[in-house]
Design an enzyme around this catalytic site. Sequence first.
Site, PDB file in Angstrom:
ATOM      1  N   CYS A 103       0.779  -1.278  -0.037  1.00 34.38           N
ATOM      2  CA  CYS A 103       0.109  -0.149   0.139  1.00 34.38           C
ATOM      3  C   CYS A 103       0.889   1.372  -0.011  1.00 34.38           C
ATOM      4  O   CYS A 103       0.283   2.315  -0.095  1.00 34.38           O
ATOM      5  CB  CYS A 103      -0.914  -0.130   1.200  1.00 34.38           C
ATOM      6  SG  CYS A 103      -2.126  -1.419   1.149  1.00 34.38           S
ATOM      7  N   HIS A 125      -2.868   7.457   2.419  1.00 35.88           N
ATOM      8  CA  HIS A 125      -3.463   6.074   1.943  1.00 35.88           C
ATOM      9  C   HIS A 125      -4.905   5.983   2.678  1.00 35.88           C
ATOM     10  O   HIS A 125      -5.086   6.250   3.618  1.00 35.88           O
ATOM     11  CB  HIS A 125      -2.710   4.945   2.494  1.00 35.88           C
ATOM     12  CG  HIS A 125      -2.890   3.787   2.282  1.00 35.88           C
ATOM     13  ND1 HIS A 125      -3.414   3.339   0.800  1.00 35.88           N
ATOM     14  CD2 HIS A 125      -3.107   2.478   2.977  1.00 35.88           C
ATOM     15  CE1 HIS A 125      -3.782   2.035   1.095  1.00 35.88           C
ATOM     16  NE2 HIS A 125      -3.626   1.649   2.132  1.00 35.88           N
ATOM     17  N   ASN A 141     -10.253   0.196   0.405  1.00 37.06           N
ATOM     18  CA  ASN A 141      -8.647   0.198   0.118  1.00 37.06           C
ATOM     19  C   ASN A 141      -7.963  -0.438  -1.141  1.00 37.06           C
ATOM     20  O   ASN A 141      -8.272  -1.723  -1.258  1.00 37.06           O
ATOM     21  CB  ASN A 141      -7.931  -0.641   1.475  1.00 37.06           C
ATOM     22  CG  ASN A 141      -6.589  -0.511   1.543  1.00 37.06           C
ATOM     23  OD1 ASN A 141      -5.975  -0.242   0.545  1.00 37.06           O
ATOM     24  ND2 ASN A 141      -5.896  -0.870   2.481  1.00 37.06           N
TER      25      ASN A 141
HETATM   26  O1  UT7 Z   1      -2.902  -0.858   4.063  1.00 37.32           O
HETATM   27  C1  UT7 Z   1      -3.076  -1.155   5.276  1.00 37.32           C
HETATM   28  C2  UT7 Z   1      -4.216  -2.077   5.293  1.00 37.32           C
HETATM   29  N1  UT7 Z   1      -4.796  -2.332   6.375  1.00 37.32           N
HETATM   30  C3  UT7 Z   1      -5.163  -1.532   7.395  1.00 37.32           C
HETATM   31  O2  UT7 Z   1      -5.226  -0.283   7.544  1.00 37.32           O
HETATM   32  C4  UT7 Z   1      -6.189  -2.195   8.643  1.00 37.32           C
HETATM   33  C5  UT7 Z   1      -5.696  -1.506   9.918  1.00 37.32           C
HETATM   34  N2  UT7 Z   1      -6.932  -1.960  10.973  1.00 37.32           N
HETATM   35  C6  UT7 Z   1      -8.082  -1.871  10.804  1.00 37.32           C
HETATM   36  O3  UT7 Z   1      -8.656  -1.019  10.111  1.00 37.32           O
HETATM   37  C7  UT7 Z   1      -8.983  -2.385  11.907  1.00 37.32           C
HETATM   38  O4  UT7 Z   1      -8.187  -3.122  12.770  1.00 37.32           O
HETATM   39  C8  UT7 Z   1     -10.076  -3.465  11.367  1.00 37.32           C
HETATM   40  C9  UT7 Z   1     -10.920  -2.635  10.437  1.00 37.32           C
HETATM   41  C10 UT7 Z   1      -9.328  -4.601  10.392  1.00 37.32           C
HETATM   42  C11 UT7 Z   1     -10.640  -4.139  12.421  1.00 37.32           C
HETATM   43  O5  UT7 Z   1     -11.211  -3.287  13.332  1.00 37.32           O
HETATM   44  P1  UT7 Z   1     -11.052  -3.641  14.859  1.00 37.32           P
HETATM   45  O6  UT7 Z   1     -11.692  -2.535  15.434  1.00 37.32           O
HETATM   46  O7  UT7 Z   1      -9.670  -3.400  15.132  1.00 37.32           O
HETATM   47  O8  UT7 Z   1     -11.855  -5.014  15.024  1.00 37.32           O
HETATM   48  P2  UT7 Z   1     -11.310  -6.472  15.682  1.00 37.32           P
HETATM   49  O9  UT7 Z   1     -10.351  -6.972  14.815  1.00 37.32           O
HETATM   50  O10 UT7 Z   1     -10.910  -6.384  17.033  1.00 37.32           O
HETATM   51  O11 UT7 Z   1     -12.532  -7.126  15.757  1.00 37.32           O
HETATM   52  C12 UT7 Z   1     -13.850  -6.948  16.504  1.00 37.32           C
HETATM   53  C13 UT7 Z   1     -14.617  -7.947  16.487  1.00 37.32           C
HETATM   54  C14 UT7 Z   1     -14.233  -9.361  16.224  1.00 37.32           C
HETATM   55  O12 UT7 Z   1     -15.289  -9.955  16.973  1.00 37.32           O
HETATM   56  P3  UT7 Z   1     -15.277 -10.585  18.600  1.00 37.32           P
HETATM   57  O13 UT7 Z   1     -13.733 -11.218  18.708  1.00 37.32           O
HETATM   58  O14 UT7 Z   1     -14.989  -9.109  19.297  1.00 37.32           O
HETATM   59  O15 UT7 Z   1     -16.284 -11.272  18.849  1.00 37.32           O
HETATM   60  C15 UT7 Z   1     -14.074  -9.794  14.801  1.00 37.32           C
HETATM   61  O16 UT7 Z   1     -14.390 -11.133  14.757  1.00 37.32           O
HETATM   62  O17 UT7 Z   1     -15.228  -7.692  14.882  1.00 37.32           O
HETATM   63  C16 UT7 Z   1     -15.362  -9.070  14.468  1.00 37.32           C
HETATM   64  N3  UT7 Z   1     -15.139  -8.978  12.774  1.00 37.32           N
HETATM   65  C17 UT7 Z   1     -16.355  -8.697  11.950  1.00 37.32           C
HETATM   66  N4  UT7 Z   1     -17.489  -8.587  12.291  1.00 37.32           N
HETATM   67  C18 UT7 Z   1     -18.300  -8.244  11.456  1.00 37.32           C
HETATM   68  C19 UT7 Z   1     -14.085  -8.785  12.157  1.00 37.32           C
HETATM   69  N5  UT7 Z   1     -14.355  -8.321  10.977  1.00 37.32           N
HETATM   70  C20 UT7 Z   1     -15.779  -8.480  10.728  1.00 37.32           C
HETATM   71  C21 UT7 Z   1     -16.854  -8.135   9.884  1.00 37.32           C
HETATM   72  N6  UT7 Z   1     -18.167  -8.118  10.291  1.00 37.32           N
HETATM   73  N7  UT7 Z   1     -16.422  -8.111   8.518  1.00 37.32           N
END
Ligand code: UT7
Length: 324
Positions: free
Chosen positions: A118, A251, A281
């Site tokens: 990215c 980005h 993204n």
């Molecule tokens: O170019 C660089 C590319 N990447 C990035 O910039 C990513 C940077 N990170 C992020 O944007 C965030 O960390 C994410 C959007 C990927 C995730 O958000 P988060 O607030 O860190 O969520 P999390 O990973 O802590 O997940 C929270 C909950 C989990 O469930 P439990 O364990 O709390 O029951 C996940 O399983 O959300 C769940 N979850 C979803 N639920 C519904 C994860 N993906 C999804 C989904 N829909 N698509």
Amino acid sequence: MPYSKIIGSGGFLPPRVVTNNDLAAELATRNIETSDDWIIERTGIRQRHLADPGVTTSQLATEAARRALLDAGIQAADLDLIIVATSTPDHIFPSTACLVQAALGARGGAAFDVQAVCSGFVYALTTADAFIQAGRARTALVIGAEVFSSILDWNDRGTCVLFGDGAGAVVLRADDQPGILAAKLGADGSQMNILCAAGNVSHGAVVGDPFLRMDGQAVFKLAVTSLTRSANDVCSMAGVRLDDIDWLVPHQANIRIINFLGRRLGVPDERVVVTVDQHANTSAASVPLALDAARHDGRIKAGDLVMMQGVGGGFTWGSVLVRM
Ligand code: UT7
């Protein structure tokens, strides 16, 4: 030493739009739960453009390039350098840049790919700028292009909702007026595992895991810290203050990262270009697509001071400060 001036830009998105609700309905058929609300709240993404099967990165890149050449008012034959930033090349080799060169009908100049995920576009832009400053190129085409959907695990809701496909391009030309004022790139390979697609092709078979894997929270934290430091570094190099920046073009990974960054740098929301809601993204394509959108809707004008920033797998990051 000449400056590199951006004299044109172009963007291309595949026509198929997939909204969060479309995606949630598709995933539900495989008992994978997600929702428009979750995706918007955690990422700001509302929709993404996805390439149809068989559409390649070089095709998207070529279309974006044609638009950038038209915007710049130059012919493909004028190009003496083509750099494509991509993590989803058409082939193992030749480079996607060579395929784009052939499709444009250009010949003879240098053409190669840059791989910095990215951060790819800011890496490619900085590389092209170095060629121009050194007198090794006069007119360069720099493209960020991806069919990222091809490396997503569509059974992993933690990643498949985040990305889209597309391409963005700029034309640079040597000029005695600024131009790119400063650029700084960085990497920390010890963080390779937090965002990777660790597969390979060997003896005709896929070896390892060819899908994108991500530790989202680790990426989030490193993105914010590296981009804040990088923005301060390029401003010091150019002798300008963060306050002087007219437009921040970061980005486009997540609206929460973008907002956090804007606040840390003291750049108000109305001076931050955001396309993540519409494009998701698009990896190396995200910065040139955002730049192109803001140039063509009249926000970014000649003379504006623009900071472009990339961050992603590697772990890599970089900032480019440019006087438009
Ligand atoms: O170019 C660089 C590319 N990447 C990035 O910039 C990513 C940077 N990170 C992020 O944007 C965030 O960390 C994410 C959007 C990927 C995730 O958000 P988060 O607030 O860190 O969520 P999390 O990973 O802590 O997940 C929270 C909950 C989990 O469930 P439990 O364990 O709390 O029951 C996940 O399983 O959300 C769940 N979850 C979803 N639920 C519904 C994860 N993906 C999804 C989904 N829909 N698509």
